[in-house]
Design a protein around this motif. Structure first.
Motif, PDB file in Angstrom:
ATOM      1  N   ALA A   1      13.242   6.511   0.678  1.00  0.00           N
ATOM      2  CA  ALA A   1      12.757   7.167  -0.650  1.00  0.00           C
ATOM      3  C   ALA A   1      11.753   8.239  -0.470  1.00  0.00           C
ATOM      4  CB  ALA A   1      12.805   5.954  -1.424  1.00  0.00           C
ATOM      5  N   ALA A   2      10.653   7.668   0.360  1.00  0.00           N
ATOM      6  CA  ALA A   2       9.478   8.758   0.437  1.00  0.00           C
ATOM      7  C   ALA A   2      10.151  10.039   1.225  1.00  0.00           C
ATOM      8  CB  ALA A   2       8.400   7.879   1.279  1.00  0.00           C
ATOM      9  N   LEU A   3      10.746   9.749   2.511  1.00  0.00           N
ATOM     10  CA  LEU A   3      11.464  11.019   3.009  1.00  0.00           C
ATOM     11  C   LEU A   3      12.252  11.934   2.231  1.00  0.00           C
ATOM     12  CD1 LEU A   3      12.424   9.406   6.325  1.00  0.00           C
ATOM     13  CD2 LEU A   3      10.783  10.726   6.197  1.00  0.00           C
ATOM     14  N   ALA A   4      13.043  11.231   1.203  1.00  0.00           N
ATOM     15  CA  ALA A   4      13.888  12.184   0.359  1.00  0.00           C
ATOM     16  C   ALA A   4      13.041  12.902  -0.481  1.00  0.00           C
ATOM     17  CB  ALA A   4      14.702  11.351  -0.664  1.00  0.00           C
ATOM     18  N   ALA A   5      11.855  12.159  -1.008  1.00  0.00           N
ATOM     19  CA  ALA A   5      10.866  12.824  -1.913  1.00  0.00           C
ATOM     20  C   ALA A   5      10.110  13.977  -1.339  1.00  0.00           C
ATOM     21  CB  ALA A   5       9.846  11.964  -2.406  1.00  0.00           C
TER      22      ALA A   5
ATOM     23  N   LEU B   1       0.810  -1.037   0.103  1.00  0.00           N
ATOM     24  CA  LEU B   1      -0.069  -0.103  -0.020  1.00  0.00           C
ATOM     25  C   LEU B   1       0.943   1.168   0.145  1.00  0.00           C
ATOM     26  CD1 LEU B   1      -2.736  -0.988   2.590  1.00  0.00           C
ATOM     27  CD2 LEU B   1      -3.052  -0.983   0.230  1.00  0.00           C
ATOM     28  N   GLY B   2       1.996   1.148   0.576  1.00  0.00           N
ATOM     29  CA  GLY B   2       2.826   2.322   0.899  1.00  0.00           C
ATOM     30  C   GLY B   2       3.471   2.742  -0.585  1.00  0.00           C
ATOM     31  N   ASN B   3       3.864   1.507  -1.406  1.00  0.00           N
ATOM     32  CA  ASN B   3       4.462   1.830  -2.643  1.00  0.00           C
ATOM     33  C   ASN B   3       3.531   2.019  -3.613  1.00  0.00           C
ATOM     34  OD1 ASN B   3       6.853   0.343  -1.793  1.00  0.00           O
ATOM     35  ND2 ASN B   3       5.991  -1.499  -2.742  1.00  0.00           N
ATOM     36  N   GLU B   4       2.135   2.064  -3.588  1.00  0.00           N
ATOM     37  CA  GLU B   4       1.038   2.497  -4.034  1.00  0.00           C
ATOM     38  C   GLU B   4       0.969   3.921  -3.959  1.00  0.00           C
ATOM     39  OE1 GLU B   4      -2.853   0.715  -3.828  1.00  0.00           O
ATOM     40  OE2 GLU B   4      -2.035  -1.646  -4.252  1.00  0.00           O
ATOM     41  N   GLU B   5       0.941   4.463  -2.698  1.00  0.00           N
ATOM     42  CA  GLU B   5       0.959   5.891  -2.299  1.00  0.00           C
ATOM     43  C   GLU B   5       2.046   6.579  -3.011  1.00  0.00           C
ATOM     44  OE1 GLU B   5      -1.805   7.512  -1.038  1.00  0.00           O
ATOM     45  OE2 GLU B   5      -2.690   5.573  -1.255  1.00  0.00           O
ATOM     46  N   PHE B   6       3.291   6.054  -2.799  1.00  0.00           N
ATOM     47  CA  PHE B   6       4.589   6.523  -3.607  1.00  0.00           C
ATOM     48  C   PHE B   6       4.323   6.885  -4.789  1.00  0.00           C
ATOM     49  CE2 PHE B   6       8.766   6.602  -5.167  1.00  0.00           C
ATOM     50  CZ  PHE B   6       9.475   7.316  -4.304  1.00  0.00           C
ATOM     51  N   ARG B   7       4.036   5.730  -5.588  1.00  0.00           N
ATOM     52  CA  ARG B   7       3.663   6.096  -7.060  1.00  0.00           C
ATOM     53  C   ARG B   7       2.822   7.207  -7.398  1.00  0.00           C
ATOM     54  NH1 ARG B   7       4.622   0.280  -6.891  1.00  0.00           N
ATOM     55  NH2 ARG B   7       2.371  -0.173  -6.637  1.00  0.00           N
ATOM     56  N   GLU B   8       1.979   7.100  -6.757  1.00  0.00           N
ATOM     57  CA  GLU B   8       1.013   8.487  -6.959  1.00  0.00           C
ATOM     58  C   GLU B   8       1.149   9.774  -6.247  1.00  0.00           C
ATOM     59  OE1 GLU B   8      -2.827   7.206  -5.306  1.00  0.00           O
ATOM     60  OE2 GLU B   8      -2.863   5.452  -6.538  1.00  0.00           O
ATOM     61  N   GLY B   9       2.225   9.755  -5.687  1.00  0.00           N
ATOM     62  CA  GLY B   9       3.104  11.126  -5.265  1.00  0.00           C
ATOM     63  C   GLY B   9       2.528  11.536  -4.025  1.00  0.00           C
TER      64      GLY B   9
ATOM     65  N   TYR C   1       3.413  11.136  -0.699  1.00  0.00           N
ATOM     66  CA  TYR C   1       4.711  10.874  -0.008  1.00  0.00           C
ATOM     67  C   TYR C   1       4.617  10.801   1.471  1.00  0.00           C
ATOM     68  CZ  TYR C   1       6.718  11.828  -4.576  1.00  0.00           C
ATOM     69  OH  TYR C   1       6.839  11.829  -5.806  1.00  0.00           O
ATOM     70  N   ALA C   2       3.881  11.454   2.121  1.00  0.00           N
ATOM     71  CA  ALA C   2       3.542  11.494   3.711  1.00  0.00           C
ATOM     72  C   ALA C   2       2.757  10.256   3.986  1.00  0.00           C
ATOM     73  CB  ALA C   2       2.777  12.821   4.108  1.00  0.00           C
ATOM     74  N   GLU C   3       1.730   9.933   3.064  1.00  0.00           N
ATOM     75  CA  GLU C   3       1.095   8.958   3.256  1.00  0.00           C
ATOM     76  C   GLU C   3       1.750   7.509   3.286  1.00  0.00           C
ATOM     77  OE1 GLU C   3      -1.826  11.815   1.748  1.00  0.00           O
ATOM     78  OE2 GLU C   3       0.240  11.173   1.575  1.00  0.00           O
ATOM     79  N   ALA C   4       2.887   7.371   2.216  1.00  0.00           N
ATOM     80  CA  ALA C   4       3.587   6.243   2.000  1.00  0.00           C
ATOM     81  C   ALA C   4       4.443   6.174   3.296  1.00  0.00           C
ATOM     82  CB  ALA C   4       4.491   6.478   0.924  1.00  0.00           C
ATOM     83  N   VAL C   5       4.846   7.388   3.872  1.00  0.00           N
ATOM     84  CA  VAL C   5       5.631   7.487   5.147  1.00  0.00           C
ATOM     85  C   VAL C   5       5.021   6.734   6.103  1.00  0.00           C
ATOM     86  CG1 VAL C   5       7.018   8.802   6.976  1.00  0.00           C
ATOM     87  CG2 VAL C   5       7.257   8.944   4.500  1.00  0.00           C
ATOM     88  N   ALA C   6       3.792   6.936   6.378  1.00  0.00           N
ATOM     89  CA  ALA C   6       2.982   6.449   7.550  1.00  0.00           C
ATOM     90  C   ALA C   6       2.784   5.099   7.352  1.00  0.00           C
ATOM     91  CB  ALA C   6       1.565   7.444   7.573  1.00  0.00           C
ATOM     92  N   LEU C   7       2.502   4.557   5.994  1.00  0.00           N
ATOM     93  CA  LEU C   7       2.458   3.282   5.952  1.00  0.00           C
ATOM     94  C   LEU C   7       3.617   2.170   6.117  1.00  0.00           C
ATOM     95  CD1 LEU C   7      -0.027   3.208   2.888  1.00  0.00           C
ATOM     96  CD2 LEU C   7      -0.594   2.601   4.966  1.00  0.00           C
ATOM     97  N   TYR C   8       4.729   2.675   5.801  1.00  0.00           N
ATOM     98  CA  TYR C   8       6.139   2.224   5.850  1.00  0.00           C
ATOM     99  C   TYR C   8       6.173   1.948   7.385  1.00  0.00           C
ATOM    100  CZ  TYR C   8       6.754   2.525   0.817  1.00  0.00           C
ATOM    101  OH  TYR C   8       6.857   2.416  -0.639  1.00  0.00           O
ATOM    102  N   ASP C   9       6.069   3.429   8.091  1.00  0.00           N
ATOM    103  CA  ASP C   9       6.022   3.207   9.594  1.00  0.00           C
ATOM    104  C   ASP C   9       5.349   2.121  10.372  1.00  0.00           C
ATOM    105  OD1 ASP C   9       8.209   5.100  10.337  1.00  0.00           O
ATOM    106  OD2 ASP C   9       6.693   6.821   9.926  1.00  0.00           O
ATOM    107  N   GLN C  10       4.431   1.968   9.788  1.00  0.00           N
ATOM    108  CA  GLN C  10       3.422   0.770  10.362  1.00  0.00           C
ATOM    109  C   GLN C  10       4.006  -0.600  10.097  1.00  0.00           C
ATOM    110  OE1 GLN C  10       0.970   0.821  12.378  1.00  0.00           O
ATOM    111  NE2 GLN C  10       0.822   3.195  12.506  1.00  0.00           N
ATOM    112  N   ALA C  11       4.471  -0.737   8.988  1.00  0.00           N
ATOM    113  CA  ALA C  11       5.124  -1.924   8.472  1.00  0.00           C
ATOM    114  C   ALA C  11       6.442  -2.223   9.265  1.00  0.00           C
ATOM    115  CB  ALA C  11       5.484  -2.222   7.071  1.00  0.00           C
ATOM    116  N   ILE C  12       7.013  -0.927   9.735  1.00  0.00           N
ATOM    117  CA  ILE C  12       8.261  -1.306  10.330  1.00  0.00           C
ATOM    118  C   ILE C  12       7.950  -1.684  11.978  1.00  0.00           C
ATOM    119  CG2 ILE C  12      10.155   0.369  11.469  1.00  0.00           C
ATOM    120  CD1 ILE C  12      10.391   1.552   8.804  1.00  0.00           C
ATOM    121  N   ILE C  13       6.954  -0.848  12.349  1.00  0.00           N
ATOM    122  CA  ILE C  13       6.485  -1.285  13.837  1.00  0.00           C
ATOM    123  C   ILE C  13       6.193  -2.829  13.873  1.00  0.00           C
ATOM    124  CG2 ILE C  13       4.778  -0.980  15.571  1.00  0.00           C
ATOM    125  CD1 ILE C  13       4.555   2.152  14.561  1.00  0.00           C
ATOM    126  N   MET C  14       5.595  -3.290  12.894  1.00  0.00           N
ATOM    127  CA  MET C  14       5.348  -4.772  12.935  1.00  0.00           C
ATOM    128  C   MET C  14       6.557  -5.624  12.850  1.00  0.00           C
ATOM    129  SD  MET C  14       1.662  -4.803  11.070  1.00  0.00           S
ATOM    130  CE  MET C  14       0.490  -3.488  11.322  1.00  0.00           C
TER     131      MET C  14
END
Length: 570
Positions: free
Chosen positions: A256-260, A220-228, A230-243
């Motif tokens: 990559a999302a933070l750099a964008a 899901l984070g990859n989908e948000e990243f591809r659509e531009g 980036y803040a939503e992508a960071v939030a989803l990646y954060d949830q995955a990292i927590i798990m």
């Protein structure tokens, strides 16, 4: 009840969870009393859940611990929560104000601190609000949910149940009840209806459905990243990292999302974590090398690029080596005060990839200051990314960051931002106490700021001669940065005293330091008019009309000077 052979989805599990905890909620009502009811004019309340014999016989303590009673959290969107209406409830008729009904309940109902799956849902909603910057999603009392827009609304299931669809989304008339699905028609939770139809559904709803699967969250984070997004992508990646914080791909994708988003130093930290977890992760090495190149650290960039032989090419390494060579030329030329070379090489380094390097930007701005291009220097530093003092000192070193702050203080002085210049120069001295350059800039900034403050006070008191002397004291400190402001202010004092010749001299000196200083040019033009130097004043007004095309005073003064010159020629 017949169970589906296929496991329920994440959204459907909320209904099952609601049924299982109904018995414990009933016992909680007996202890704490019936909840207060919020009357709503436009939105019907959800029907009370039916406690079946099977649900009553089930031991809810094995699923949900006994909830803790906490004060009800105030709602911010102005809508009253929906709760089951007990038969003993006696409320006064609600009066609608601005389309939203208000309750006459005497006291707010107690809320429950949820645990287990419900607590996890609360956390996901809170994370979504933090990312989206909205409070239009909340949990209501008594275990029911009310969600707006992003997750749709909850419709009551069953034959004659009232709909909980928001009046904002209802085009008119009575909405139809949602059909029963997933075998939970009479659970009291209803069906989840999307707020707006779209392919694939809402990302957060899908994230809730897969909240126990970090791989799904990463997708899901990859989908948000591809659509531009980036803040939503960071939030989803954060949830995955927590798990699962042991997966380097999650850290790399988040970087990559933070750099964008321009948060390069944070991206570096996440990339380094990915490399620490998996030293053979070639893509993380390549990404880290690119980040260091953008930040003006070519040695580190080359090191990581060479460790990523699969993703990095010889052209990438060559470009990093070119940036390293250009930065070295800038430092050598600066020692020789060859500002033209400093400017040329620093601009070339930015073009070669060091587009977010604070030190390279500072070299470029300092060269522009020395070449009397103050406005360009100011624009250069304004367009450069600003990082925090602590994180910059940690990444670049205290000496390098002190140099950046020293140049920024000089640019602030040239632009007339003297108080900011003093504070910035002081921070530079604290980072690098051994730097004589930083100490000199700090002393000069304090002298210029003090002189302008004292001169301005005297000028407001109409003590123009004393104000001239005060401004002159600041000019005696040496250094061009800040002198344009003092010269222009002293020219105003000379004009008040009728010394227009001296006013012209001070304005000319200010323009020599700062050619784009419109206030000094305007005062010189006015003094030349007083001296009847029409041609000189005409040249200044012609420049001013290009810089200030909407200024009516400049237009009027230019017309008067042109008329005067025309009459003299006739």
């Amino acid at each position: 009840m017949t169970e589906s052979p296929r496991g329920p989805s994440g959204c459907a599990m909320f209904g099952m969870f609601r049924r299982r905890r109904s018995a414990s909620m009933t016992s909680l009502s007996r202890i704490n009393g019936p909840p207060q009811v919020a009357a709503d004019k436009d939105v019907g309340a959800l029907p009370a859940p039916v406690n079946s014999a099977k649900a009553g016989a089930h031991d809810g303590s094995s699923i949900v611990p006994r909830p803790k009673v906490m004060p009800l959290q105030a709602q911010t969107n102005g809508a009253a929560p929906h709760a089951p209406r007990p038969s003993s409830d006696k409320t006064k008729p609600a009066r609608a104000t601005n389309g939203v009904a208000k309750t006459a309940a005497a006291a707010p109902s107690p809320a429950v601190e949820y645990t287990g799956m419900a607590a996890e849902l609360d956390k996901m909603i809170h994370d979504h609000q933090r990312v989206k910057g909205t409070t239009q999603m909340m949990r209501a009392t008594s275990g029911n949910m009310m969600m707006h827009r992003n997750l749709g609304n909850l419709n009551a299931a069953g034959g004659g149940g009232a709909s909980a669809r928001s009046s904002l989304e209802r085009g008119g008339g009575n909405p139809k009840p949602a059909p029963a699905s997933n075998g939970y028609a009479f659970s009291g939770l209803g069906n989840i209806v999307a707020g707006k139809p779209q392919a694939g559904g809402d990302p957060l709803c899908r994230a809730l459905s897969h909240r126990t699967d970090p791989e799904k969250l990463k997708e899901l984070g990859n989908e948000e990243f591809r659509e531009g997004h980036y803040a939503e992508a960071v939030a989803l990646y954060d949830q995955a990292i927590i798990m699962d914080p042991t997966r380097p791909a999650y850290w790399g994708n988040k970087a990559a999302a933070l750099a964008a988003l321009g948060r390069l130093i944070e991206a570096v930290a996440d990339c380094r974590e990915a490399v620490r977890i998996d030293p053979s992760y070639a893509r993380a090495h390549h990404r880290l090398g690119g980040l260091y190149l953008r930040l003006g650290e070519p040695d580190k960039a080359i090191n990581y690029m060479k460790q990523s032989s699969r993703d990095s090419t010889s052209a990438d390494v060559s470009r990093a080596q070119t940036v390293k060579s250009r930065i070295a030329k800038c430092n050598d030329a600066r020692k020789l005060k060859d500002w033209i070379t400093v400017l040329r090489e620093s601009q070339a380094a930015v073009a070669d990839g060091a587009d977010s390097a604070p030190q390279v930007m500072a070299l470029q701005a300092e060269a522009m200051l020395k070449l009397q291009r103050h406005d360009e220097a100011d624009a250069t530093l304004r367009g450069a990314p600003r990082f925090g003092v602590d994180e910059s000192a940690k990444l670049f070193g205290t000496t390098a960051h002190a140099y950046v702050l020293m140049v920024r203080a000089q640019v602030d002085m040239a632009a007339g931002r003297l108080e900011e210049a003093v504070a910035t120069a002081q921070t530079a001295c604290q980072l690098d106490p051994a730097s004589r350059e930083a100490a000199a800039v700090h002393r000069h900034a304090k002298l210029v700021a003090s002189a302008r403050l004292r001169g301005n006070d005297l000028f407001r008191a109409s003590r123009y001669a004393e104000a001239c002397a005060a401004y002159g004291e600041g000019l005696g400190g040496g250094g061009e940065a800040g002198s344009a402001v003092l010269l222009c202010n002293r020219a105003a004092c000379h004009a008040k005293l009728g010394r227009h010749e001296k006013a012209v001299e001070d304005c000319t000196g200010a323009l020599a330091v700062r050619p784009g200083y419109s206030k000094a040019r305007l005062r010189r033009a006015d003094s030349n008019v007083k001296l009847e130097r029409w041609e000189a004043s005409l040249r200044d007004y012609q420049v001013l009309i290009q810089e200030l095309p909407e200024n009516e005073d400049v237009k009027k003064a230019l017309a008067q000077v042109e008329a005067k010159i025309k009459s003299q020629r006739n």
